[in-house]
Design an enzyme around this catalytic site. Structure first.
Site, PDB file in Angstrom:
ATOM      1  CB  SER A 132     111.244  16.323  84.806  1.00  0.00           C
ATOM      2  OG  SER A 132     110.117  16.069  83.987  1.00  0.00           O
ATOM      3  CE1 TYR A 145     109.502  12.287  88.225  1.00  0.00           C
ATOM      4  CE2 TYR A 145     108.348  13.271  86.378  1.00  0.00           C
ATOM      5  CZ  TYR A 145     109.503  12.751  86.922  1.00  0.00           C
ATOM      6  OH  TYR A 145     110.665  12.709  86.178  1.00  0.00           O
TER       7      TYR A 145
END
Ligand code: NAP
Length: 245
Positions: A132, A145
């Site tokens: 990501s 995250y």
């Protein structure tokens, strides 16, 4: 059995993984789809002449059984993952952090270790990991995250050096905002909160990301695309996007 090369996609029951399974099938792969919701994988497998297998990447026995059912594979797409919660570090929920590290990091480690011998034995192996833009920089309230995605990225990028001399390529895919069930999972099923993430913006679709993965997977075997960052036009980075009011 099949003459087609085998691609294994984790987290193939929805979103980017499901779209990737379809895109790889269109590119000529026999696709093995793994996820906990194996019924969803089976529906897609039936449409693309693939194979659905139950997989929980947080469960070592499940990963062992999954890999044992795959005699040969030349491509692994480490896609299973996600986020839980969006809180400042001061209010961090340890269980949510554990979920994110177990799924994104240890899960990727387990599946990669289990399938690496088959990928090497194929003579033209390939590992694609979906990290990501959260693996590039921190963002407020996202430390669990971003921490997990950085760790997953380090695992993947380390393999690029460790596997030099082996017939295995490595590509890291770093998407920005993609509209999938990602935010629904992050906000524990709160559809309104999830919809707000994409308000006033045209996000990437799962198919946009899958197209890029299929492109990488169909380059000649001496070509290694190391990292591919893709974002919606309206998103500059994890903290900054332009929204129409
Ligand atoms: P999604 O629609 O929620 O898909 C997540 C997939 O991961 C599902 O198929 C889910 O399947 C699977 N999964 C979760 N836990 C698992 C487990 N323990 N074992 C096996 N599979 C598991 O979200 P997505 O956006 O497509 O996410 C795919 C990947 O892209 C993730 O790694 C995510 O971090 C990354 N990503 C997403 C975005 C975004 O904005 N959407 C941006 C950058 C990166 P089951 O629930 O059926 O097990």
């Amino acid at each position: 059995m099949t003459d087609r090369p085998t691609a294994v996609v984790t987290g193939a029951s929805s979103g980017i993984g499901a779209a990737t399974a379809r895109a790889l099938a269109r590119s000529g792969f026999h696709v093995v789809l793994g996820a906990r919701r194996v019924d969803l994988c089976a529906e897609i497998a039936a449409q693309i002449d693939g194979t659905a297998l139950r997989l929980d990447v947080t469960d070592a026995e499940s990963v062992t059984a999954f890999a044992a059912a795959i005699p040969q594979a030349s491509l692994l797409v480490n896609n299973a993952g996600g986020a839980k919660g969006l809180e400042p570090v001061a209010d961090a929920d340890e269980d949510a952090w554990r979920w994110m590290f177990e799924t994104n990091v240890i899960g990727t480690l387990r599946v990669t270790k289990a399938l690496l011998p088959a990928l090497i034995a194929s003579g033209d192996g390939y590992i694609i990991t979906v990290t990501s833009i959260a693996a590039l920089e921190p963002y407020d309230n996202g430390a669990g995250y971003t921490g997990a995605k950085h760790a997953q990225a380090m695992l993947h990028r380390t393999l690029r050096g460790e596997l030099l001399g082996q017939p295995v390529r490595l590509t890291e895919i770093l998407p920005g905002m993609v509209e999938t069930d990602f935010s629904l999972v992050r906000f524990d099923g709160d559809a309104e909160k999830a919809a707000n993430v994409y308000k006033g913006i045209t996000p990437l679709t799962a198919d946009d990301v899958a197209d890029v993965i299929a492109f990488a997977a169909t380059r000649p075997s001496h070509v290694n695309l190391d990292q591919i960052v893709l974002k919606p036009r309206a998103q500059a980075n994890a903290m900054r996007a332009y929204r129409e009011s």
